[in-house]
Design an enzyme around this catalytic site. Structure first.
Site, PDB file in Angstrom:
ATOM      1  N   HIS A  23       0.837  -1.195   0.000  1.00  0.00           N
ATOM      2  CA  HIS A  23       0.000   0.000   0.000  1.00  0.00           C
ATOM      3  C   HIS A  23       0.873   1.247   0.000  1.00  0.00           C
ATOM      4  O   HIS A  23       2.053   1.190   0.348  1.00  0.00           O
ATOM      5  CB  HIS A  23      -0.951   0.020   1.203  1.00  0.00           C
ATOM      6  CG  HIS A  23      -0.261  -0.011   2.526  1.00  0.00           C
ATOM      7  ND1 HIS A  23       0.295  -1.156   3.066  1.00  0.00           N
ATOM      8  CD2 HIS A  23      -0.040   0.972   3.435  1.00  0.00           C
ATOM      9  CE1 HIS A  23       0.818  -0.885   4.254  1.00  0.00           C
ATOM     10  NE2 HIS A  23       0.636   0.404   4.488  1.00  0.00           N
ATOM     11  N   HIS A  45       1.032   5.386   1.195  1.00  0.00           N
ATOM     12  CA  HIS A  45       0.515   6.467   2.034  1.00  0.00           C
ATOM     13  C   HIS A  45       0.610   7.754   1.227  1.00  0.00           C
ATOM     14  O   HIS A  45       1.679   8.104   0.728  1.00  0.00           O
ATOM     15  CB  HIS A  45       1.365   6.624   3.299  1.00  0.00           C
ATOM     16  CG  HIS A  45       1.343   5.442   4.198  1.00  0.00           C
ATOM     17  ND1 HIS A  45       0.563   5.391   5.328  1.00  0.00           N
ATOM     18  CD2 HIS A  45       2.010   4.262   4.143  1.00  0.00           C
ATOM     19  CE1 HIS A  45       0.750   4.227   5.936  1.00  0.00           C
ATOM     20  NE2 HIS A  45       1.623   3.524   5.226  1.00  0.00           N
TER      21      HIS A  45
END
Length: 141
Positions: free
Chosen positions: A104, A106
């Protein structure tokens, strides 16, 4: 080969609608939602829906889709928050700060006075040390 969902993965559960999130973007391959522990308000996570633990597990062909979504969501985060900058951070493995073993990114809105610093910079002992490490990296390519 990545699996579509890992039964114990919180991001897989979010991506498949089993756990609620505050979604800001969704496509067939990706979902973006607000981080529940934001560095700054508007901190958004961009997550592939297919389970992959790190960047190194991702198929190359998702790159263009990922980059396009990152740009679209990043601009929207900055505009909605009034941020003057944006950090795009992606950690791989616990030693690098990865807390959820599902790849993922940020997207962190940044402000001149937000009090968050960048990493401290180090130095090589000398040019020879730097050249030797560069050679070792090239040798692994």
């Amino acid at each position: 080969m990545p699996v579509s969902q890992h039964e114990d993965c919180i991001f897989c559960k979010i991506a498949h609608g089993e756990i609620p999130c505050t979604s800001v973007f969704e496509s067939e391959e990706l979902i973006a939602f607000l981080d529940i522990s934001p560095v700054n308000k508007g901190h958004t996570l961009l997550v592939p829906k297919v389970h992959m633990e790190t960047l190194f597990d991702m198929p190359d062909d998702i790159g263009q889709t990922l980059l396009a979504a990152m740009k679209q969501v990043g601009v929207a985060v900055m505009e909605a928050t009034g941020a003057k900058g944006l950090n795009v951070v992606q950690n791989n493995y616990p030693a690098a700060g990865q807390q959820v073993p599902h790849v993922h990114w940020h997207l962190i809105p940044r402000f001149a006075d937000d009090g968050h610093m960048v990493w401290p910079q180090g130095a090589y002992q000398d040019v020879q040390e730097m050249a030797a490490l560069a050679g070792a990296i090239r040798g692994k390519l």
